[in-house]
Write a protein that holds these residues in place. Structure first.
Motif: not given
Length: 265
Positions: A51-61
């Motif tokens: 979940a944490d890595r996925l949230e990082e991707t969301r923030n980058l996109v």
């Protein structure tokens, strides 16, 4: 005779307004693919077990303004994939599926447990089978779809083998991806849905980059900096561009094939 320079042909990926589901979107190639697709105007369904890595991707996109559905889950679990399909129906079923999840433990066969082998097959093949099976029917019904599956140069043997560390389970799983893609391309025939594979070589991801650089620092003969003709690691963006091509309108007559992104190796 005067030769005129041809007028440049305008090319479009055709991703604008399309919906793409990307598994393993939390890091590396999955994250780079999410960003690349967003830049081309695609709507995104992003899934990862972390979940944490996925949230990082969301923030980058997010700065791209892409419409996103974020779902944490293990896509080797049939119930998780069924729930993902239900959520996707409400958001918009995918036109494009990128089966990016993969992995497993390296080791010589006598050092691997049966569970190690099962886990590798589950991560790299079961996830692909479940997700493709879940989303193909809607693509076939629509008469349009793109499926891109991540294989690996490991299907032909890896640096782990050269270092006598072993990677038989992983290599077997990644070779299985090729058979999966070839057979489904025949099954899909003239349905309007294509399926292809991308096989990355040594790529500078968060998980592999440090390991590969350490091999070079040790002066090992099998370092990718020595065995890859281009004498460097590839980038996640370079793999994402290959995935983008196979997911685009530009690859409308390409199916059942594997595109190596490996610097000539």
């Amino acid at each position: 005779m005067t030769h005129q320079t041809p007028t440049p042909r305008l090319s479009t990926t055709g991703l604008s307004g399309r919906t793409a589901l990307i598994t393993g979107a939390g890091l590396g190639i999955g994250r780079a693919t999410a960003l690349r697709f967003a830049q081309e105007g695609a709507r995104l369904i992003l899934c990862d077990i972390d979940a944490d890595r996925l949230e990082e991707t969301r923030n980058l996109v997010a700065p791209t303004g892409a419409d996103m559905l974020i779902r944490q889950g293990d896509v080797t679990d049939e119930m998780v994939v069924e729930k993902l399909a239900m959520d996707a129906r409400a958001f918009g079923l995918p036109d494009i599926l990128v089966n990016n999840v993969g992995g497993g433990r390296s080791g010589r066969i006598w050092d691997l447990s049966v569970q190690d082998g099962d886990d590798t097959m589950r991560i790299s093949l079961r996830s692909m089978f479940l997700c493709t099976r879940a989303f193909l029917p809607s693509m076939i019904a629509a008469g349009y779809g793109r499926v891109v599956c991540l294989s690996s140069g490991a299907r032909n043997g890896t640096v782990w083998n050269a270092l006598h560390m072993g990677a038989c389970a992983y290599s077997t799983a990644k070779a299985g991806v090729i058979g999966f893609v070839r057979d489904l391309a025949i099954e899909l025939g003239d349905s309007g849905v294509t399926i292809n594979a991308v096989a990355p070589g040594p790529i500078d991801t968060e998980l592999a980059g440090a390991f590969l650089r350490n091999i070079e620092a040790q002066g090992h003969a099998y370092s990718p900096f020595r065995t890859v003709p281009m004498r460097r690691l590839g980038t996640p963006r370079e793999v994402a561009d290959a995935i983008l091509y196979l997911a685009s309108e530009n690859a409308s007559y390409v199916t059942g094939t594997t595109l190596d992104v490996a610097g000539g190796r």
